[in-house]
Design a protein around this motif. Sequence first.
Motif, short mmCIF file in Angstrom:
data_model
loop_
_atom_site.label_atom_id
_atom_site.label_comp_id
_atom_site.label_asym_id
_atom_site.label_seq_id
_atom_site.Cartn_x
_atom_site.Cartn_y
_atom_site.Cartn_z
N PHE B 11 34.06 58.20 65.90
CA PHE B 11 35.47 58.09 65.53
C PHE B 11 35.78 59.20 64.55
CE2 PHE B 11 33.06 55.06 62.93
CZ PHE B 11 33.27 55.60 61.67
N ASN B 12 37.05 59.35 64.28
CA ASN B 12 37.49 60.42 63.40
C ASN B 12 37.11 60.10 61.94
OD1 ASN B 12 38.89 62.24 61.84
ND2 ASN B 12 40.74 62.17 63.12
N GLU B 13 36.03 60.73 61.50
CA GLU B 13 35.53 60.42 60.15
C GLU B 13 36.53 60.81 59.07
OE1 GLU B 13 31.75 61.92 59.17
OE2 GLU B 13 30.73 60.96 60.87
N ARG B 14 37.17 61.94 59.30
CA ARG B 14 38.13 62.43 58.30
C ARG B 14 39.22 61.38 58.04
NH1 ARG B 14 39.51 67.28 55.83
NH2 ARG B 14 37.51 68.10 56.48
N GLU B 15 39.63 60.73 59.14
CA GLU B 15 40.67 59.70 59.04
C GLU B 15 40.14 58.53 58.20
OE1 GLU B 15 43.40 60.55 60.07
OE2 GLU B 15 44.64 58.76 60.21
N ALA B 16 38.90 58.14 58.45
CA ALA B 16 38.31 57.04 57.69
C ALA B 16 38.22 57.39 56.21
CB ALA B 16 36.93 56.70 58.23
N TRP B 17 37.80 58.61 55.90
CA TRP B 17 37.75 59.04 54.49
C TRP B 17 39.14 58.99 53.89
CZ3 TRP B 17 33.41 59.27 51.89
CH2 TRP B 17 32.22 59.64 52.52
N ARG B 18 40.13 59.39 54.69
CA ARG B 18 41.50 59.41 54.19
C ARG B 18 41.95 57.98 53.83
NH1 ARG B 18 46.70 59.26 55.77
NH2 ARG B 18 46.23 58.66 57.91
N TYR B 19 41.61 57.01 54.70
CA TYR B 19 41.96 55.62 54.39
C TYR B 19 41.32 55.17 53.08
CZ TYR B 19 43.60 55.10 59.24
OH TYR B 19 44.27 55.24 60.41
N LEU B 46 26.74 50.73 61.90
CA LEU B 46 27.06 49.31 62.11
C LEU B 46 28.37 49.15 62.88
CD1 LEU B 46 26.47 46.30 61.32
CD2 LEU B 46 27.98 46.68 59.38
N VAL B 47 29.39 49.89 62.45
CA VAL B 47 30.72 49.77 63.07
C VAL B 47 30.64 50.12 64.56
CG1 VAL B 47 33.00 50.88 63.16
CG2 VAL B 47 32.11 50.01 61.00
N LEU B 48 29.92 51.20 64.87
CA LEU B 48 29.82 51.60 66.28
C LEU B 48 29.02 50.57 67.08
CD1 LEU B 48 29.32 55.45 65.92
CD2 LEU B 48 31.36 54.23 66.70
N GLN B 49 28.11 49.91 66.39
CA GLN B 49 27.29 48.90 67.05
C GLN B 49 28.09 47.63 67.36
OE1 GLN B 49 23.86 48.10 64.62
NE2 GLN B 49 23.36 46.30 65.82
N VAL B 50 28.94 47.21 66.44
CA VAL B 50 29.63 45.93 66.63
C VAL B 50 30.98 46.06 67.32
CG1 VAL B 50 28.47 44.85 64.66
CG2 VAL B 50 30.72 45.88 64.33
N GLN B 51 31.39 47.29 67.64
CA GLN B 51 32.70 47.47 68.30
C GLN B 51 32.75 46.69 69.62
OE1 GLN B 51 33.41 51.30 70.24
NE2 GLN B 51 31.26 51.83 69.99
N GLU B 52 33.91 46.11 69.88
CA GLU B 52 34.15 45.48 71.18
C GLU B 52 35.56 45.88 71.57
OE1 GLU B 52 33.61 41.31 70.40
OE2 GLU B 52 31.61 41.71 69.62
N GLY B 99 37.94 44.56 68.09
CA GLY B 99 37.10 43.37 68.24
C GLY B 99 36.80 42.62 66.96
N ALA B 100 36.26 41.41 67.15
CA ALA B 100 36.02 40.51 66.03
C ALA B 100 34.78 40.90 65.22
CB ALA B 100 35.85 39.07 66.54
N GLY B 101 33.87 41.66 65.82
CA GLY B 101 32.63 42.02 65.13
C GLY B 101 32.92 42.77 63.84
N ILE B 102 33.95 43.60 63.86
CA ILE B 102 34.26 44.39 62.65
C ILE B 102 34.79 43.47 61.55
CG2 ILE B 102 35.81 46.19 61.76
CD1 ILE B 102 35.25 47.62 64.46
N ASP B 103 35.62 42.50 61.93
CA ASP B 103 36.11 41.54 60.92
C ASP B 103 34.95 40.76 60.31
OD1 ASP B 103 38.58 42.41 61.62
OD2 ASP B 103 39.46 40.41 61.84
N ARG B 104 34.00 40.39 61.16
CA ARG B 104 32.85 39.66 60.63
C ARG B 104 32.06 40.52 59.65
NH1 ARG B 104 32.25 34.92 63.41
NH2 ARG B 104 32.51 34.99 65.65
#
Lengths: 795, 199
Positions: B11-19, B46-52, B99-104
């Motif tokens: 995913f766009n890492e720069r965007e995540a850093w910006r958040y 982890l995030v890439l692993q639990v994505q649904e 997906g719900a995995g990220i919320d968990r």
Amino acid sequence: MTFTQKLQNSMVVLDGAMGTLLQAAGLAPGEQPEEWNLSHPSVIQGIHEEYIRAGADVIYANTFGANALKFGDRTEEVVRAGVTCAVRAAKNCGGAFVALDVGPLGKMLSPLGDLPFERAVELFSRTISAGVKAGADVIAIETMNDIYEAKAAVVAARECCGLPVMVTLVFGEDGKTMTGTTPEAAVALLEGLRVDALGVNCSLGPAQMKGVVKRMLAAASVPVAVKPNAGLPSCVDGKTEYSLDARSFAEQTASLVKLGARVAGGCCGTAPEYIRALKAALSGCRARAVKQKNSTVVSSYTNAVYFGHTPVLIGERINPTGKKKLKEALRSGDVDYILGEAVAQEQAGAHVLDVNVGLPELDEPSVLARTVREIQAVTALPLQIDTSDPSAMEAAMRVYNGKPLVNSVNGKEEVMRAVFPLVAKYGGAVIALTLDESGIPSTAAGRVAVAKKIIRRAAEYGIKKRDIIFDTLAMAVSADSSAAAAALDSMEYIRRRLGCNTSLGVSNISFGLPCRELINSTFFAMALARGLSAAIVNPSSAEIKKAYRCYLALTGLDANCGEYINYASSIAAPAVSAAAETVKPAPAVKDLKDAVVHGLKDRAAKFAAELLKSLPPLEVINTRIIPALDEVGAGFENKTVFLPQLLMSAEAASAAFDVIKGAFSGEAEAKRIKIVVATVKGDIHDIGKNIVKTLLVNYGFKVYDLGRDVPPERVAEEVERTGAQVCGLSALMTTTVQAMAETVKLLRARCPGVKIIAGGAVMNAEYAANIGADVYCRDAMATVRYCEEAERALG
Amino acid sequence: MNVVTGRLNDFNEREAWRYLGYTAGANGLSALTKQCGGIFEECKTLVLQVQELRAVYEVFDVRECEGGLDLGFAFTASRDLKKYLAGCKKLVLFAATAGAGIDRAIAKYSRLSPARAAVIQAQGAALAEDWCNFLHDGFITRRGALKARFSPGFGDLSLDIQRDIFRALQVTKNIGVVLSDDCFMTPSKSVTAIAGIKD
């Protein structure tokens, strides 16, 4: 013939879609299909009759969405009308079973969403009670995405009536429900709740369902039901069309029946001709007998753990007996400490976690239920609910999301009478101790006799042998040299002759001896060799790990000794532990302040321990930790430090505090200001509030965290109870600003002295002033600064 | 109705850093990643692993009508949406979730490690955004959709329209996202949006 008899004796054909046909009959987009039970009863009855004539043995009443969230006070009326249409159709057409169709509530249950479990049970109970009164023959809970919601519905059904219950869930092509449940975990939970049939519906066509159906058939000891869509949907000229015609649908669904499914029907996109074709395709099919799987299994909401193959490790660390820190954590309501223990044990390789919160001064039922819920939010391991208080056991089993392991029952009549009904109602495997009214038999034969008695009595409650795991009680070998033999001989007999799984609390054996780990691990290895299925151990114990890894390698349970080799190399060159620093490269840190500034947890804890040898605790806090937090906090305010760094420093400071706490021993709190924090009612977003709490705690303030979605009365009560001088409220959504205003108003009335901080994404200084808060704090650091000022004002 | 699932390798890492509050200024990403890079990488795995990743979409006709727009699935008086859809005869309406995995994972780490919770939160949002971009790119190439998209809550388009969207796309049934009374979605890393189609 009753539905249950039909299910036992033959194939059962269900009906097909209702919504699809109603749309064809003129149901407007956005109109609730269940309204037609009242406005167009003859259309509804007509559709049922078509399905019965097509060959359906069971028709689903048009009650899928008939719950009080959608229909309020009219729920009963809508349900009654729906079931009546189906009952009339059944009478008209020479008979069919009428299922009360119970669909999802359309809200997510907590912890993912905001609907409490008990509220869900209540909502389902209303629909089900009305359906039963109106004459339904079976409760069909369907299209469930979330196994926890399915549990709430089954519990409601069991509490409202004695009708048979069938549950079908929605699975994706990845073989999981949308909330991550595997077919095996679903089967474990639902069979535990004693449903009469279980299976899959909606979302997929019959071909795509095959994998999930196979896995369910392999795990289930009750009939499996399939209710696929008419293939996959596509959009043609603005209308949804499904890929399979009636014949292909029937052929593919019949192939699921040939695999072993005994109940079959259709979901979205199907119509009476699909059911007619299905009936024809099944005409030559004999229903395959349901095989009893005799597996001992427990589950979390995602995973199932089986006993009897690879020995299961049950982590023993969440038990206050002999653990000062855990006792303190329980007394002060510090759940985070317990959660830390849970995750540490998971990382150390535990498969199941024992949860015991028994302290005389606690309200065990509510604490145990809460702890179980909280632990389930941080780990997907199944839990062992460990209590001798039946009301605590029930409270925890009820809210548990999965099929729990219950610790424990024994041969005492009174205990069996209290525990077995709970296992029968909520499902679960139960640890059974081989003792009874006359104590612990000293011989193996005596313990086996108790085990036999327990099996007999359990059967009277419908509890099968496979759901009893015997613990033959390892007693101190220092007091009785035959203690190990008595436990092992009876354990082996029960495992091999009675065919039950076994478990042992390993560490009792070494009581009173030096170097206990040596005795424990050797005893553990001896027990494994004689067939032990599970052990309650400290999974972090090096000696236990050694014995376990070696055992698996030596018994062929570790293919190519791969796990053993990994393990061996990890002990040869100590690897970085899971809790160790993940920040690379580690900057050169020279002291505690540095470690906190750089967010290095382990180093911070070590430096703190070192400093405590020469400095009083308060001085360590005031001259090292606080200046470090101030430095990082100032950086955050100047935008040279950002949120993750701020929080990493906070975590490092927490690690140092944990060390310092041990040295405090009754000294006064560092600060006098007490703060209640809460996310207001209706709002379930608590990340911001959690960050504020973390920082405040690190600055030495006493913080009472009420969590999220907190009603105004609860906030006021807590401020009164604790005498907090400051109350921090958070709201993320414009819609909950109103709830914040109400909370402020109530606080002003009930707790006149308290200073109120307002924060959260939708807040600003103007809003905060409008609703009567004392101050708006834009972020965690601003909140800290405000509280420090309040502390200074106290003088 | 079209239901799709997906999986992203990045995913766009720069965007995540910006958040997370980072801005590429004098103190740009490179300097900052040194300190937080470790947990950023750990959380990313982890995030890439639990994505649904799941999504549902449908094309609707748009018509101007008295006092606003008939969107094919709802009526709206929103002027900003009308401006956005100027010249469009159709629109793609979609709902997408990570997906719900990220919320968990967020719930888990908010108890265990607030720093990680904050990072997962930002990365989950970046992932959901990229998932939407992926879907949207498909709408642009296959259906000629506009390059910008419009979500409930933008401009004067009220969040209430979420109820119509959920009904029209059967979002809960198709991708497991539920709507609260306040029109917020669970799992939280979910997006609904409209992309206009000219021609």
